[in-house]
Design an enzyme around this catalytic site. Structure first.
Site, PDB file in Angstrom:
ATOM      1  CG  HIS A 188      -0.485   0.097   2.613  1.00 18.61           C
ATOM      2  ND1 HIS A 188       0.353  -0.810   3.220  1.00 18.61           N
ATOM      3  CD2 HIS A 188      -0.603   1.044   3.556  1.00 18.61           C
ATOM      4  CE1 HIS A 188       0.577  -0.742   4.387  1.00 18.61           C
ATOM      5  NE2 HIS A 188       0.093   0.537   4.618  1.00 18.61           N
ATOM      6  CG  HIS A 227       0.048   4.293   4.782  1.00 19.74           C
ATOM      7  ND1 HIS A 227      -0.806   3.241   5.699  1.00 19.74           N
ATOM      8  CD2 HIS A 227      -1.008   5.251   4.462  1.00 19.74           C
ATOM      9  CE1 HIS A 227      -1.920   4.023   5.906  1.00 19.74           C
ATOM     10  NE2 HIS A 227      -1.989   5.037   5.038  1.00 19.74           N
ATOM     11  CG  ASP A 258       4.785   2.886   7.463  1.00 18.48           C
ATOM     12  OD1 ASP A 258       4.003   3.356   6.761  1.00 18.48           O
ATOM     13  OD2 ASP A 258       4.516   1.798   8.365  1.00 18.48           O
ATOM     14  CG  HIS A 259       3.844   0.025   4.084  1.00 18.28           C
ATOM     15  ND1 HIS A 259       3.743  -1.141   4.387  1.00 18.28           N
ATOM     16  CD2 HIS A 259       3.460   0.931   5.241  1.00 18.28           C
ATOM     17  CE1 HIS A 259       3.491  -1.467   5.862  1.00 18.28           C
ATOM     18  NE2 HIS A 259       3.105   0.017   6.200  1.00 18.28           N
ATOM     19  CG  HIS A 273      -4.017   0.044   6.693  1.00 15.29           C
ATOM     20  ND1 HIS A 273      -3.949   0.752   8.123  1.00 15.29           N
ATOM     21  CD2 HIS A 273      -2.965   0.538   6.361  1.00 15.29           C
ATOM     22  CE1 HIS A 273      -2.850   1.153   8.190  1.00 15.29           C
ATOM     23  NE2 HIS A 273      -2.024   1.172   7.209  1.00 15.29           N
ATOM     24  CG  ASP A 307       0.467  -1.486   7.834  1.00 15.61           C
ATOM     25  OD1 ASP A 307       1.333  -2.354   8.116  1.00 15.61           O
ATOM     26  OD2 ASP A 307       0.728  -0.221   7.808  1.00 15.61           O
ATOM     27  CG  HIS A 345       3.805  -2.101  11.349  1.00 11.98           C
ATOM     28  ND1 HIS A 345       4.594  -1.083  11.715  1.00 11.98           N
ATOM     29  CD2 HIS A 345       2.927  -1.853  10.284  1.00 11.98           C
ATOM     30  CE1 HIS A 345       4.372  -0.123  10.841  1.00 11.98           C
ATOM     31  NE2 HIS A 345       3.272  -0.712   9.810  1.00 11.98           N
TER      32      HIS A 345
HETATM   33 FE    FE Z   1       2.654   0.558   8.085  1.00  7.48          FE
HETATM   34 ZN    ZN Z   2      -0.017   1.329   6.782  1.00  4.54          ZN
END
Ligand code: FE
Ligand code: ZN
Length: 255
Positions: free
Chosen positions: A56, A58, A60-61, A114, A133, A171
């Site tokens: 996805h 985001h 941090d991805h 998400h 996530d 995570h």
């Molecule tokens: Fe994440």
């Molecule tokens: Zn995420």
């Protein structure tokens, strides 16, 4: 197994994954949480990055996409629905489409909730899935863009995979998830036992990820909307399962 999986912690609580197929010398990173950490792990293994598989958009991805592509000229694979939000995307895939990775292939499962464009990569031959996530050990992703119905349907798709499927989540949130889970289903003996196991793993500095679908079905409150005890706790006895799920998620948000 055709694939070697290398897991490493990065940022504050993310996991990075490199998947390598020795036969074809292909290496993919699942998401790009941290460019420097990914390059360091590649160097450690002596692998060249050929692919990025994004779950996805985001940061941090997908935050390392552009820098890694500039360095490695790798192919970026992601969700067609999110092609405008995945930096540098080359191959845009939809539900049920597969991406051939050397000798093996990844099937795309659309799991909105998400984010609306979230996907999971399921390697059926390997019996593994990278779920980003969407699902965590004893938890699930926050509903930033989707509705409870949408997320429940997504989790139901994952629940339809074989019980033995090994799930790689993005995570390490397990200890705090476990604290919440035991308040929702205090009578679940397997969950109580698992919590002790989790505390021991973390005290020893070990990851609790990956997990298996069977274990999550038995202990993860977000997959257990059908549990009578859980329905009682969240005051949703006999309600549609997505509503039971939705109320469980709301309570976790406030926990
Ligand atoms: Fe994440
Ligand atoms: Zn995420």
């Amino acid at each position: 197994m055709a694939l070697e999986i290398h897991q490493f912690p990065c940022l504050s609580d993310n996991y990075g994954y490199l998947i390598h197929e020795p036969k074809s010398d292909l290496t993919a990173t699942i998401d790009t949480p941290e460019e420097a950490a990914i390059n360091a792990e590649l160097a450690k293994k002596g692998w060249r990055l050929t692919h990025i598989l994004n779950t996805h958009h985001h940061f941090d991805h997908a935050g390392g996409n552009e820098a890694l592509k500039a360095r490695w000229n790798c192919t970026i694979v992601g969700a067609a629905i999110d092609k405008d939000r995945i930096p540098g995307i080359d191959i845009a895939l939809r539900e049920g489409e597969t991406y051939r990775f050397g000798e093996t292939e990844a099937e795309v499962i659309e799991v909105p909730g998400h984010t609306t464009g979230h996907i999971a990569f399921y390697f059926a031959d390997e019996g593994i899935a990278f779920v980003g996530d969407t699902l965590f050990v004893l938890g699930c992703g926050r509903l930033f863009e989707g509705t409870p119905q949408m997320m429940w349907e997504s989790l139901s798709k994952l629940m339809a995979l074989p019980d033995s499927t090994v799930l790689y989540c993005a995570h390490e949130y397990t200890q705090s998830n476990a604290k919440f889970a035991v308040t929702i289903e205090p009578g679940n003996a397997e969950l109580t036992a698992r919590r002790h196991e989790i505390d021991a793993l973390r005290a020893a500095g070990k990851p609790t990820v990956p997990t298996t679908l069977a274990r999550e079905k038995a202990t993860n409150p977000f997959l257990r909307a059908a549990s009578v005890e859980l329905q009682k706790t969240v005051e949703q006895e006999g309600a549609p399962l997505w509503e039971v799920f939705g109320e469980t998620r709301r309570r976790k948000d406030k926990f």
